[in-house]
Design an enzyme around this catalytic site. Structure first.
Site, PDB file in Angstrom:
ATOM      1  N   CYS A 275      40.509  41.964  43.763  1.00 23.26           N
ATOM      2  CA  CYS A 275      41.762  42.620  43.377  1.00 23.26           C
ATOM      3  C   CYS A 275      42.788  42.530  44.518  1.00 23.26           C
ATOM      4  O   CYS A 275      43.226  41.451  44.868  1.00 23.26           O
ATOM      5  CB  CYS A 275      41.477  44.061  42.962  1.00 23.26           C
ATOM      6  SG  CYS A 275      42.892  44.943  42.262  1.00 23.26           S
ATOM      7  N   HIS A 359      37.767  42.507  38.236  1.00 20.70           N
ATOM      8  CA  HIS A 359      36.817  43.503  38.741  1.00 20.70           C
ATOM      9  C   HIS A 359      35.396  43.188  38.276  1.00 20.70           C
ATOM     10  O   HIS A 359      34.963  43.644  37.218  1.00 20.70           O
ATOM     11  CB  HIS A 359      37.237  44.897  38.280  1.00 20.70           C
ATOM     12  CG  HIS A 359      38.449  45.393  38.989  1.00 20.70           C
ATOM     13  ND1 HIS A 359      38.390  46.184  40.109  1.00 20.70           N
ATOM     14  CD2 HIS A 359      39.768  45.175  38.758  1.00 20.70           C
ATOM     15  CE1 HIS A 359      39.613  46.443  40.535  1.00 20.70           C
ATOM     16  NE2 HIS A 359      40.467  45.838  39.734  1.00 20.70           N
ATOM     17  N   GLU A 361      32.767  44.415  39.309  1.00 21.22           N
ATOM     18  CA  GLU A 361      31.972  45.652  39.266  1.00 21.22           C
ATOM     19  C   GLU A 361      32.152  46.409  37.962  1.00 21.22           C
ATOM     20  O   GLU A 361      31.436  47.383  37.704  1.00 21.22           O
ATOM     21  CB  GLU A 361      32.356  46.556  40.444  1.00 21.22           C
ATOM     22  CG  GLU A 361      33.602  47.395  40.254  1.00 21.22           C
ATOM     23  CD  GLU A 361      34.909  46.626  40.382  1.00 21.22           C
ATOM     24  OE1 GLU A 361      35.975  47.229  40.180  1.00 21.22           O
ATOM     25  OE2 GLU A 361      34.870  45.415  40.698  1.00 21.22           O
TER      26      GLU A 361
END
Length: 384
Positions: A275, A359, A361
């Site tokens: 990011c 992202h 995650e």
């Protein structure tokens, strides 16, 4: 009898207004209004530091069905400037719920509005681009007239633009800390890292907790350092790898982070950015960034891996992107968005460093691109 909620108003800087009801804290808030297309994960979205000074519109109509718990948070507090939704369910249904969404918003001091046409709002933002807005929660019984509307529009116009704002140091930790918590599992909750194989230093530009958990899951003891930590201080910690985290705002004013990243990457330390960290790595490598019209915010964004040809559905949350035309010979594209063709991933051609705009995650969202964490571990293994 159904509760009578106080009136609320959302006003955009261009004069567009929406009347609804207040479902959070009383008061007024301003920020850049963006829309997120995720169906679930409102708690993770609200607590994601990347949403600092942004008012988040959730396009899915029913928000709050499963309430709020104390585990599914990405930071210690709500970072979003405000919340806009269509409908707040009156009944919460989930065995993990600790409280309704409205109670959580009030506890966190978050101003929020419901009962507006979020589809119309999203179309406005899609057409005009992200713009500043103001949510006002009025006292019960207030009649919202021209004076109240004019004041809200004026507040939206007066709010600072996201372009040029360095927010990484606003949300960053004040001091270093260690992280060993692993991912949540049903019946156990969060675990604790027992045996660490690697030591990772993670720059906190607004880091999400699930990123740290996924590193711990892979045997990484993580030392989290503040955004303004010089590279020399990182070298003293003797890391096996360095992680550049997500975060809010414009990457270009973060000259301190760009300088540190450049020094760390040039030293040959395995480096992984996500990011804002992706953008900082690009800037540290000589590329440029630009502000997008309305950004990418959602959990259904298709991204193509240019090395394997694999297409993954990813979670996204960014309003700036790296300009592909400015890439030098030391950078190669690794991933692109199939929505608009913008760069989603880069790798250094001369150093063990790579980065991803979305992202991996998730939290919320799919885990298709989680293999990037394994790639980071592999880089550290090669250098061990």
């Amino acid at each position: 009898m159904l509760p009578v909620l106080p009136p609320a108003l959302l006003a955009l800087a261009d004069g567009t207004t929406f009347l609804g009801t207040s479902i959070g804290a009383p008061g007024r808030t301003v920020g850049e209004v963006v829309f997120n297309t995720a169906l679930t994960g409102y708690q993770e979205i609200l607590t994601d530091p990347s949403y600092c000074r942004q008012i988040v519109t959730l396009t899915y109509p029913h928000i709050g069905n499963v309430g709020v718990n104390e585990e599914d948070v990405e930071a210690a507090k709500v970072h979003a400037a405000g919340l806009v939704i269509k409908d707040l369910p009156l009944r919460v249904s989930n065995f993990r719920a600790a409280m309704p969404l409205s109670q959580y918003l009030e506890r966190e001091g978050t101003v929020a509005i419901a009962g507006i046409d979020t589809r119309r709002l999203t179309r406005v933002l899609r057409t005009t681009g992200a713009q500043n807005g103001c949510i006002v929660s009025f006292a019960p019984g207030t009649v919202v007239g021209e004076a109240e509307i004019a004041a809200a529009v004026a507040a939206a116009k007066a709010a600072p633009s996201m372009a040029g704002l360095d927010l990484a140091q606003v949300v960053s930790a004040d001091a270093p800390y260690e992280w060993t918590e692993t991912s949540w599992q049903l019946g156990r909750g969060h675990g604790t890292l027992a045996d660490a194989e690697f030591h990772v230093v993670a720059y906190d530009f607004g880091v999400k907790r699930n990123i740290l958990r996924l590193l711990a899951d892979r045997g990484c003891r993580v030392t989290v350092v503040p955004a303004r930590t010089p590279a020399a201080e990182v070298f003293k910690l003797k890391p096996d790898g360095v992680f550049l985290s997500n975060g809010p705002g414009d990457p270009e004013p973060c000259d301190y982070a760009i300088a540190a990243a450049r020094e760390i990457i040039d030293a040959g330390v395995p480096t992984f950015g996500i990011c804002l960290g992706h953008q900082i790595m690009a800037l540290a490598s000589g590329a440029k960034t630009f502000k997008m019209k309305f950004g990418h915010h959602g959990a259904n964004h298709p991204v193509k891996d240019l090395d394997s040809g694999r297409v993954s559905i990813t979670s996204q949350n960014h309003g700036f992107a790296v300009d592909e035309k400015t890439l030098g010979a030391n950078l190669r594209p690794t991933h692109v968005s199939l929505f608009d063709g913008t760069l989603q991933g880069l790798a250094r051609t001369d150093r063990p460093a790579f980065c991803f705009q979305g992202h991996p995650e998730a939290s919320p969202g799919p885990h298709d691109i989680g293999y990037l964490f394994d790639r980071f571990v592999a880089l550290m293994q090669e250098r061990a």
